[in-house]
Enzyme design. Structure first.
Site, PDB file in Angstrom:
ATOM      1  N   LYS A 199      42.741  74.644  31.381  1.00  0.00           N
ATOM      2  CA  LYS A 199      44.186  74.465  31.537  1.00  0.00           C
ATOM      3  C   LYS A 199      44.469  73.647  32.798  1.00  0.00           C
ATOM      4  O   LYS A 199      44.247  74.117  33.913  1.00  0.00           O
ATOM      5  CB  LYS A 199      44.906  75.811  31.664  1.00  0.00           C
ATOM      6  CG  LYS A 199      46.406  75.618  31.514  1.00  0.00           C
ATOM      7  CD  LYS A 199      47.220  76.779  32.034  1.00  0.00           C
ATOM      8  CE  LYS A 199      47.467  76.709  33.509  1.00  0.00           C
ATOM      9  NZ  LYS A 199      48.276  75.541  33.949  1.00  0.00           N
ATOM     10  N   GLU A 273      37.973  79.260  43.763  1.00  0.00           N
ATOM     11  CA  GLU A 273      38.020  78.327  44.886  1.00  0.00           C
ATOM     12  C   GLU A 273      39.480  78.268  45.303  1.00  0.00           C
ATOM     13  O   GLU A 273      40.320  77.744  44.574  1.00  0.00           O
ATOM     14  CB  GLU A 273      37.468  76.969  44.466  1.00  0.00           C
ATOM     15  CG  GLU A 273      37.040  76.141  45.648  1.00  0.00           C
ATOM     16  CD  GLU A 273      38.144  75.242  46.135  1.00  0.00           C
ATOM     17  OE1 GLU A 273      38.872  75.677  47.059  1.00  0.00           O
ATOM     18  OE2 GLU A 273      38.286  74.150  45.609  1.00  0.00           O
ATOM     19  N   CYS A 307      42.562  71.255  49.604  1.00  0.00           N
ATOM     20  CA  CYS A 307      42.318  72.623  50.055  1.00  0.00           C
ATOM     21  C   CYS A 307      41.449  72.639  51.310  1.00  0.00           C
ATOM     22  O   CYS A 307      41.546  73.553  52.114  1.00  0.00           O
ATOM     23  CB  CYS A 307      41.662  73.427  48.946  1.00  0.00           C
ATOM     24  SG  CYS A 307      40.287  72.563  48.204  1.00  0.00           S
ATOM     25  N   GLU A 404      48.331  77.899  54.953  1.00  0.00           N
ATOM     26  CA  GLU A 404      47.989  76.618  54.349  1.00  0.00           C
ATOM     27  C   GLU A 404      49.267  75.808  54.162  1.00  0.00           C
ATOM     28  O   GLU A 404      50.229  76.303  53.583  1.00  0.00           O
ATOM     29  CB  GLU A 404      47.329  76.877  52.998  1.00  0.00           C
ATOM     30  CG  GLU A 404      46.763  75.665  52.359  1.00  0.00           C
ATOM     31  CD  GLU A 404      45.964  75.996  51.100  1.00  0.00           C
ATOM     32  OE1 GLU A 404      44.941  75.368  50.884  1.00  0.00           O
ATOM     33  OE2 GLU A 404      46.373  76.895  50.338  1.00  0.00           O
TER      34      GLU A 404
HETATM   35  P1  NAI Z   1      48.911  77.928  41.707  1.00  0.00           P
HETATM   36  O1  NAI Z   1      47.768  78.729  42.177  1.00  0.00           O
HETATM   37  O2  NAI Z   1      50.120  78.630  41.193  1.00  0.00           O
HETATM   38  O3  NAI Z   1      48.425  76.928  40.546  1.00  0.00           O
HETATM   39  C1  NAI Z   1      47.087  76.594  40.265  1.00  0.00           C
HETATM   40  C2  NAI Z   1      46.820  76.736  38.772  1.00  0.00           C
HETATM   41  O4  NAI Z   1      46.929  78.104  38.397  1.00  0.00           O
HETATM   42  C3  NAI Z   1      47.813  75.998  37.881  1.00  0.00           C
HETATM   43  O5  NAI Z   1      47.114  75.462  36.778  1.00  0.00           O
HETATM   44  C4  NAI Z   1      48.757  77.098  37.450  1.00  0.00           C
HETATM   45  O6  NAI Z   1      49.416  76.830  36.229  1.00  0.00           O
HETATM   46  C5  NAI Z   1      47.805  78.257  37.290  1.00  0.00           C
HETATM   47  N1  NAI Z   1      48.431  79.590  37.370  1.00  0.00           N
HETATM   48  C6  NAI Z   1      49.563  79.952  38.029  1.00  0.00           C
HETATM   49  N2  NAI Z   1      49.787  81.267  37.887  1.00  0.00           N
HETATM   50  C7  NAI Z   1      48.777  81.765  37.127  1.00  0.00           C
HETATM   51  C8  NAI Z   1      48.434  83.068  36.645  1.00  0.00           C
HETATM   52  N3  NAI Z   1      49.177  84.130  36.924  1.00  0.00           N
HETATM   53  N4  NAI Z   1      47.319  83.216  35.906  1.00  0.00           N
HETATM   54  C9  NAI Z   1      46.536  82.156  35.644  1.00  0.00           C
HETATM   55  N5  NAI Z   1      46.804  80.899  36.057  1.00  0.00           N
HETATM   56  C10 NAI Z   1      47.911  80.699  36.797  1.00  0.00           C
HETATM   57  O7  NAI Z   1      49.309  76.956  42.891  1.00  0.00           O
HETATM   58  P2  NAI Z   1      50.725  76.222  43.126  1.00  0.00           P
HETATM   59  O8  NAI Z   1      51.859  77.173  42.917  1.00  0.00           O
HETATM   60  O9  NAI Z   1      50.736  74.987  42.357  1.00  0.00           O
HETATM   61  O10 NAI Z   1      50.605  75.889  44.692  1.00  0.00           O
HETATM   62  C11 NAI Z   1      50.949  76.880  45.661  1.00  0.00           C
HETATM   63  C12 NAI Z   1      50.092  76.735  46.900  1.00  0.00           C
HETATM   64  O11 NAI Z   1      48.746  77.002  46.573  1.00  0.00           O
HETATM   65  C13 NAI Z   1      50.050  75.351  47.518  1.00  0.00           C
HETATM   66  O12 NAI Z   1      51.106  75.156  48.400  1.00  0.00           O
HETATM   67  C14 NAI Z   1      48.734  75.364  48.211  1.00  0.00           C
HETATM   68  O13 NAI Z   1      48.876  75.965  49.473  1.00  0.00           O
HETATM   69  C15 NAI Z   1      47.870  76.232  47.337  1.00  0.00           C
HETATM   70  N6  NAI Z   1      46.998  75.457  46.432  1.00  0.00           N
HETATM   71  C16 NAI Z   1      45.657  75.394  46.701  1.00  0.00           C
HETATM   72  C17 NAI Z   1      44.844  74.615  45.913  1.00  0.00           C
HETATM   73  C18 NAI Z   1      43.392  74.478  46.184  1.00  0.00           C
HETATM   74  O14 NAI Z   1      42.807  73.459  45.850  1.00  0.00           O
HETATM   75  N7  NAI Z   1      42.735  75.480  46.705  1.00  0.00           N
HETATM   76  C19 NAI Z   1      45.365  73.829  44.804  1.00  0.00           C
HETATM   77  C20 NAI Z   1      46.779  74.018  44.555  1.00  0.00           C
HETATM   78  C21 NAI Z   1      47.537  74.794  45.367  1.00  0.00           C
END
Ligand code: NAI
Ligand code: MG
Length: 493
Positions: A199, A273, A307, A404
């Site tokens: 996804k 991660e 990240c 972050e």
């Molecule tokens: P997120 O963690 O909500 O999104 C990442 C992925 O998880 C997306 O594909 C999303 O649709 C999916 N997702 C969301 N809720 C879920 C659930 N309950 N169960 C399964 N999958 C789910 O991150 P978001 O809201 O886009 O960004 C928020 C913060 O997270 C950012 O400001 C940043 O600080 C951090 N982040 C860190 C990343 C990294 O590479 N470690 C990447 C993206 C965001």
């Protein structure tokens, strides 16, 4: 599309204004998008059962540019069942060298189409074409090549053991490196004989679906890779599906914790991660100009949407003023604007929500008493943009030193001794990456042994290679991706 306007310098001595006023240099005409993108299940593009869709937005304009199918639990179930059939009926039983041939073919096709994919990546995600063209896409192909080579050598990776595939892997990826994260997840899973339901993030689904066309053209057997698009509820449906053998997630720590809780007590294996708050440590004996370029590369070139971004700069007190002066001048020269312009350094913020998160944290830094230095560049009128900047006068208790930020804003802290540098660098709930800048190789080794971070760069920053494992400590998650280590997440031995 709104483009970069003339930026004038606040620093009269340098006055970059006119010198940096290039003519726009768009990479090429934008690649036409489809009007709507369906799910990719069983080798075909299929509509979601509910018929529901959502919009993907071009963050450089804030305008809708394509409709994306919204997968619900029934679609996820179909994708998982399809992946299961593909696993049992063929992919896991195929001679490993044959699996490798598909991966090699996919890698070559990605190279052939890399220009188009890079443009799409920049159109949909907002990152500068220079990044997507020169960093993301070459690494995407390199990951497929790397794992293609491992497919028939798994017994060398696990000597004396019989590695077998896990089954169906559910993979959930973020929006900061859409194709690269897809490659990091899909390539090792397939090399080890697993099938996949992946996804993409809801703001960046498009390039994964163009990758699906490459899978079709490469003749990858139907159902080996399935792509379900949607937001968090689609991701949750995948995590909670009873017939998934493994979940691999990259994203926020909050969602990572939820996922860990929901797979606890099931047969599902898990790798996470998550976020980071990397320390970039600069000693007084470092090559200062080189370090400043490394700092710039570590936080600004991808809008800080990384990240492992070096978002905490720890400088030795004696060189603090010099580095801050150089940074102030250097951020003035960063070009913020059209992601498709080859001269752009800092592109668009990925989404309205992300921009709001960055602004909220920046405001908290100002409210808590840190000093914000921002580039004086003008920003396009439409779309989502953030001026590159940094905070000085930051203390370890400020939110900008702990949380972050995922945006182009750096926090500068100081230290006096190596011991204090280590203590400050480790004073975080994260542990993904760190950087050390010094003239003394021995100091790099001394610090690297004591820093609690999965990846440590010496006199460089944000360098990636498919042979090198990547992953975190503490709240940055567990498991390694990349290299031989990355295979362990996709086999039972
Ligand atoms: P997120 O963690 O909500 O999104 C990442 C992925 O998880 C997306 O594909 C999303 O649709 C999916 N997702 C969301 N809720 C879920 C659930 N309950 N169960 C399964 N999958 C789910 O991150 P978001 O809201 O886009 O960004 C928020 C913060 O997270 C950012 O400001 C940043 O600080 C951090 N982040 C860190 C990343 C990294 O590479 N470690 C990447 C993206 C965001
Ligand atoms: Mg988008």
């Amino acid at each position: 599309m709104a483009t970069q306007k003339k930026s004038s310098s606040k620093t009269p001595a340098l006055n970059f204004g006119s010198a940096w006023d290039y003519a726009p240099a768009p990479e090429t005409t934008p690649v036409p998008l489809k009007k709507s993108y369906d799910l990719f299940i069983g080798g075909k593009f299929v509509q979601p059962k509910s018929g529901k869709t959502f919009w993907s937005i071009n963050p450089a304009t804030g305008k809708r540019h394509a409709r994306i199918a919204r997968a619900e639990a029934a679609d996820v179930d179909l994708a998982v069942r399809t992946a299961r059939t593909a696993h049992e009926n063929g992919w896991s039983k195929m001679p490993a060298a044959e699996r490798g041939k598909y991966l090699f073919r996919i890698a070559r096709m990605i190279q052939e189409k890399s220009r188009e994919l890079a443009i799409l990546e920049s159109m949909d995600g907002g990152k500068p074409i220079r990044e997507s063209r020169d960093i993301d896409l070459p690494l995407v192909a390199a990951h497929f090549f790397h794992y293609a080579g491992w497919a028939d050598k798994l017994e060398y990776a696990f000597p004396g053991r019989k590695p077998r595939s896990l089954g169906v892997a559910g993979q959930i990826i973020p929006w900061n490196f859409p194709l690269l994260m897809a490659a990091w997840k899909i390539a090792p899973a397939l090399a080890c004989g697993n099938t996949v339901v992946i996804k993409p993030a809801e703001t960046t689904s498009i390039t994964a679906l163009h990758l699906a066309e490459i899978f079709q053209q490469a003749g990858l057997p139907d159902g080996v890779v399935n792509i379900v698009t949607g937001a968090g509820d689609t991701g949750a449906a995948l995590v909670n599906h009873p017939d998934i053998d493994k979940i691999a997630f990259t994203g926020s720590t909050g969602v990572g914790k939820k996922i860990a809780a929901s797979v606890a007590g099931t047969k599902k294996m898990l790798t996470l991660e998550l976020g980071g708050k990397a320390a970039n440590i600069v000693f007084e004996d470092a090559a200062i100009d080189q370090a400043v370029e490394g700092i710039i590369n570590g936080i600004y070139f991808n809008q800080g949407h990384v990240c492992c971004a070096g978002s905490r700069l720890l400088v030795q007190e004696s060189v603090h003023d010099e580095i801050v002066a150089k940074l102030r001048d250097r951020i003035e020269t960063l070009r913020v604007g059209d992601p498709l312009d080859k001269n752009t350094d800092v592109g668009a913020i990925n989404s309205r929500e992300q921009l709001a998160r960055i602004r909220e944290l920046v405001d908290s830094g100002v409210a808590e008493g840190a000093d914000l230095v921002e580039s004086s560049c003008s920003l396009p009128d439409e779309g989502y943009w953030c001026r590159p900047g940094f905070f000085t006068g930051v203390t370890p208790s400020h939110r900008v030193a702990r949380e972050e930020i995922f945006g182009p804003v750096l926090s500068v802290l100081t230290f006096r001794t190596p011991e204090e540098a280590i203590e400050r660098a480790n004073n975080t709930c994260y542990g993904l990456s760190a950087g050390i800048w010094t003239d003394k190789g021995s100091k790099i080794f001394q610090l690297a042994n004591q820093l609690k971070a999965g990846v440590i760069w010496g006199n460089t920053f944000n360098q990636f290679d498919p042979t090198s494992p990547f992953g975190g400590y503490k709240e940055s998650g567990f498991g390694r991706e990349g290299g031989r280590h990355g295979l362990a997440a996709y086999v039972k031995v």
